[in-house]
Design a protein around this motif. Structure first.
Motif, PDB file in Angstrom:
ATOM      1  N   LYS A 157     -17.154 -20.831   9.063  1.00  0.00           N
ATOM      2  CA  LYS A 157     -17.195 -22.266   8.778  1.00  0.00           C
ATOM      3  C   LYS A 157     -18.366 -22.645   7.863  1.00  0.00           C
ATOM      4  CE  LYS A 157     -14.706 -24.217  12.727  1.00  0.00           C
ATOM      5  NZ  LYS A 157     -13.727 -24.987  11.943  1.00  0.00           N
ATOM      6  N   SER A 158     -19.409 -21.825   7.849  1.00  0.00           N
ATOM      7  CA  SER A 158     -20.569 -22.091   7.002  1.00  0.00           C
ATOM      8  C   SER A 158     -20.203 -22.159   5.527  1.00  0.00           C
ATOM      9  CB  SER A 158     -21.633 -21.005   7.191  1.00  0.00           C
ATOM     10  OG  SER A 158     -21.946 -20.855   8.544  1.00  0.00           O
ATOM     11  N   PHE A 159     -19.037 -21.587   5.166  1.00  0.00           N
ATOM     12  CA  PHE A 159     -18.618 -21.531   3.766  1.00  0.00           C
ATOM     13  C   PHE A 159     -17.547 -22.577   3.423  1.00  0.00           C
ATOM     14  CE2 PHE A 159     -20.409 -17.384   4.640  1.00  0.00           C
ATOM     15  CZ  PHE A 159     -21.142 -17.111   3.487  1.00  0.00           C
ATOM     16  N   GLN A 160     -17.360 -23.563   4.292  1.00  0.00           N
ATOM     17  CA  GLN A 160     -16.301 -24.553   4.075  1.00  0.00           C
ATOM     18  C   GLN A 160     -16.443 -25.286   2.744  1.00  0.00           C
ATOM     19  OE1 GLN A 160     -16.471 -26.759   7.822  1.00  0.00           O
ATOM     20  NE2 GLN A 160     -14.280 -26.446   8.058  1.00  0.00           N
ATOM     21  N   TYR A 161     -17.685 -25.453   2.299  1.00  0.00           N
ATOM     22  CA  TYR A 161     -17.931 -26.190   1.055  1.00  0.00           C
ATOM     23  C   TYR A 161     -17.254 -25.519  -0.146  1.00  0.00           C
ATOM     24  CZ  TYR A 161     -21.318 -22.539  -0.006  1.00  0.00           C
ATOM     25  OH  TYR A 161     -21.908 -21.323  -0.275  1.00  0.00           O
ATOM     26  N   GLU A 162     -16.940 -24.230  -0.032  1.00  0.00           N
ATOM     27  CA  GLU A 162     -16.336 -23.502  -1.157  1.00  0.00           C
ATOM     28  C   GLU A 162     -14.885 -23.927  -1.418  1.00  0.00           C
ATOM     29  OE1 GLU A 162     -16.688 -19.398  -0.187  1.00  0.00           O
ATOM     30  OE2 GLU A 162     -18.796 -19.280  -0.748  1.00  0.00           O
ATOM     31  N   ARG A 163     -14.176 -24.390  -0.381  1.00  0.00           N
ATOM     32  CA  ARG A 163     -12.773 -24.822  -0.520  1.00  0.00           C
ATOM     33  C   ARG A 163     -12.013 -23.822  -1.402  1.00  0.00           C
ATOM     34  NH1 ARG A 163     -12.418 -30.982  -2.128  1.00  0.00           N
ATOM     35  NH2 ARG A 163     -10.288 -30.592  -1.439  1.00  0.00           N
ATOM     36  N   GLU A 164     -11.988 -22.604  -0.943  1.00  0.00           N
ATOM     37  CA  GLU A 164     -11.607 -21.485  -1.820  1.00  0.00           C
ATOM     38  C   GLU A 164     -10.125 -21.129  -1.795  1.00  0.00           C
ATOM     39  OE1 GLU A 164     -12.989 -16.822  -2.480  1.00  0.00           O
ATOM     40  OE2 GLU A 164     -14.034 -18.093  -1.033  1.00  0.00           O
ATOM     41  N   VAL A 165      -9.626 -20.861  -2.988  1.00  0.00           N
ATOM     42  CA  VAL A 165      -8.343 -20.195  -3.180  1.00  0.00           C
ATOM     43  C   VAL A 165      -8.644 -18.853  -3.830  1.00  0.00           C
ATOM     44  CG1 VAL A 165      -6.305 -20.148  -4.669  1.00  0.00           C
ATOM     45  CG2 VAL A 165      -6.776 -22.145  -3.305  1.00  0.00           C
ATOM     46  N   ARG A 166      -7.940 -17.813  -3.420  1.00  0.00           N
ATOM     47  CA  ARG A 166      -8.243 -16.476  -3.905  1.00  0.00           C
ATOM     48  C   ARG A 166      -7.033 -15.803  -4.543  1.00  0.00           C
ATOM     49  NH1 ARG A 166     -11.973 -13.604   0.716  1.00  0.00           N
ATOM     50  NH2 ARG A 166     -13.870 -14.480  -0.174  1.00  0.00           N
ATOM     51  N   ILE A 167      -7.319 -15.130  -5.652  1.00  0.00           N
ATOM     52  CA  ILE A 167      -6.373 -14.136  -6.157  1.00  0.00           C
ATOM     53  C   ILE A 167      -6.804 -12.815  -5.532  1.00  0.00           C
ATOM     54  CG2 ILE A 167      -5.426 -12.984  -8.179  1.00  0.00           C
ATOM     55  CD1 ILE A 167      -6.291 -15.421  -9.827  1.00  0.00           C
ATOM     56  N   ILE A 168      -5.883 -12.133  -4.893  1.00  0.00           N
ATOM     57  CA  ILE A 168      -6.192 -10.880  -4.200  1.00  0.00           C
ATOM     58  C   ILE A 168      -5.373  -9.758  -4.813  1.00  0.00           C
ATOM     59  CG2 ILE A 168      -6.167  -9.680  -1.976  1.00  0.00           C
ATOM     60  CD1 ILE A 168      -6.255 -12.431  -0.618  1.00  0.00           C
ATOM     61  N   SER A 169      -6.047  -8.679  -5.209  1.00  0.00           N
ATOM     62  CA  SER A 169      -5.357  -7.501  -5.752  1.00  0.00           C
ATOM     63  C   SER A 169      -5.602  -6.311  -4.830  1.00  0.00           C
ATOM     64  CB  SER A 169      -5.876  -7.161  -7.157  1.00  0.00           C
ATOM     65  OG  SER A 169      -5.490  -8.150  -8.081  1.00  0.00           O
ATOM     66  N   ASP A 170      -4.524  -5.651  -4.464  1.00  0.00           N
ATOM     67  CA  ASP A 170      -4.599  -4.476  -3.591  1.00  0.00           C
ATOM     68  C   ASP A 170      -4.274  -3.229  -4.407  1.00  0.00           C
ATOM     69  OD1 ASP A 170      -4.593  -2.659  -1.559  1.00  0.00           O
ATOM     70  OD2 ASP A 170      -2.768  -3.376  -0.603  1.00  0.00           O
ATOM     71  N   THR A 171      -5.233  -2.304  -4.493  1.00  0.00           N
ATOM     72  CA  THR A 171      -5.056  -1.087  -5.297  1.00  0.00           C
ATOM     73  C   THR A 171      -4.624   0.111  -4.460  1.00  0.00           C
ATOM     74  OG1 THR A 171      -7.362  -0.366  -5.055  1.00  0.00           O
ATOM     75  CG2 THR A 171      -6.886  -1.907  -6.848  1.00  0.00           C
ATOM     76  N   SER A 172      -4.247  -0.113  -3.209  1.00  0.00           N
ATOM     77  CA  SER A 172      -3.939   0.999  -2.291  1.00  0.00           C
ATOM     78  C   SER A 172      -2.895   1.955  -2.842  1.00  0.00           C
ATOM     79  CB  SER A 172      -3.458   0.445  -0.942  1.00  0.00           C
ATOM     80  OG  SER A 172      -4.460  -0.325  -0.326  1.00  0.00           O
ATOM     81  N   ASP A 173      -1.915   1.430  -3.583  1.00  0.00           N
ATOM     82  CA  ASP A 173      -0.829   2.272  -4.092  1.00  0.00           C
ATOM     83  C   ASP A 173      -1.093   2.775  -5.507  1.00  0.00           C
ATOM     84  OD1 ASP A 173       0.538   1.850  -1.723  1.00  0.00           O
ATOM     85  OD2 ASP A 173       1.640   0.115  -2.503  1.00  0.00           O
ATOM     86  N   THR A 174      -2.341   2.666  -5.963  1.00  0.00           N
ATOM     87  CA  THR A 174      -2.690   3.117  -7.315  1.00  0.00           C
ATOM     88  C   THR A 174      -3.794   4.171  -7.234  1.00  0.00           C
ATOM     89  OG1 THR A 174      -4.535   1.587  -7.766  1.00  0.00           O
ATOM     90  CG2 THR A 174      -2.307   0.732  -8.053  1.00  0.00           C
ATOM     91  N   LYS A 175      -4.138   4.731  -8.384  1.00  0.00           N
ATOM     92  CA  LYS A 175      -5.251   5.681  -8.463  1.00  0.00           C
ATOM     93  C   LYS A 175      -6.501   5.000  -9.017  1.00  0.00           C
ATOM     94  CE  LYS A 175      -2.235   9.704  -9.049  1.00  0.00           C
ATOM     95  NZ  LYS A 175      -1.851  10.847  -9.923  1.00  0.00           N
ATOM     96  N   ILE A 176      -6.492   3.678  -9.030  1.00  0.00           N
ATOM     97  CA  ILE A 176      -7.623   2.915  -9.564  1.00  0.00           C
ATOM     98  C   ILE A 176      -8.839   3.077  -8.655  1.00  0.00           C
ATOM     99  CG2 ILE A 176      -8.483   0.596 -10.088  1.00  0.00           C
ATOM    100  CD1 ILE A 176      -5.582  -0.213 -10.719  1.00  0.00           C
TER     101      ILE A 176
END
Length: 233
Positions: A157-176
């Motif tokens: 809750k300490s971070f509520q001021y950020e009102r954040e939306v995130r783009i999330i990328s998952d590299t689990s299926d890559t060799k990155i």
């Protein structure tokens, strides 16, 4: 390419305005590379990033007694997830200027939820999601773990001021190999609706930004900060 995950919530209105505050060097890197930098989830300043609340962790520990790989999977998954953070706000935020720009030579990208969704370009075997962050009490409240992305969509809750939306990328299926982060392909014309220039910047800096954007071949509307408006007395 943005993947619609019914478990991940977003504002219903695709015209919901979002912002990204950054310095000139990061902005130019975005334009020159036409790639968006995303930080590895366990490299954020918040050490709780991508982890579980206490009630959830206690439940996971019980499940992992006979299956230690279950808990290890969630720990190592943080190393394979990268995040780009955006701030939901109809207006500019003075606080965000202060936090995310180190001097008066910062910029703010204005976009929308719909633009973020359309801006993501296909990446081989890379799963990409967009979700709104929930702010909870990590000592008392429960984070569901029936979706592997939920830990990245909850913060204290300490971070509520950020009102954040995130783009999330998952590299689990890559060799990155993420290291500190990765860059993903984006459509700049979709990603950026307008650019706002730091309210404390000088005229030469404003002109420099306008010239740079033009010379790089982008037709992007550039505004002076609303916080710079003339005082009416």
């Amino acid at each position: 390419m943005y993947i619609n995950n019914p478990n991940i919530k977003l504002p219903e209105d695709p015209d919901t305005i979002v912002w990204k505050y950054l310095d000139l060097s990061k902005f130019l890197d975005l334009l020159l590379s036409q790639k968006l930098f995303m930080s590895r989830s366990d490299k954020f300043e918040d050490q709780y990033e991508g982890t579980f609340s206490e009630p959830t962790y206690e439940e996971i520990k019980k499940l992992a007694i006979n299956n230690p790989d279950f808990l290890n999977y969630y720990k190592t998954h943080r190393e394979k997830v990268a995040i780009s953070s955006w701030h939901i706000n109809e207006y500019e935020s003075f606080a965000m200027w202060q936090i995310f720009t180190q001097n008066s030579e910062g910029l703010a990208i204005q976009s929308t939820i719909g633009r973020l969704q359309k801006a993501l370009e296909p990446e081989k075997n890379l799963k990409q999601y967009i979700g709104q962050v929930n702010y909870i009490d990590y000592k008392k409240e429960y984070i569901p773990f029936d979706d592997m992305f939920f830990p990245f969509l909850f913060k204290r809750k300490s971070f509520q001021y950020e009102r954040e939306v995130r783009i999330i990328s998952d590299t689990s299926d890559t060799k990155i190999n993420i290291n500190d982060g990765i860059k993903i392909n984006v459509d700049i014309s979709q990603l950026i609706d307008k650019i706002y220039i730091h309210p404390k910047s000088e005229n030469w800096y404003k002109n420099l930004v306008i010239q740079l954007v033009s010379k790089l071949g982008f037709d992007i509307e550039i505004e002076k900060s609303d916080l710079e408006s003339d005082i009416l007395i």
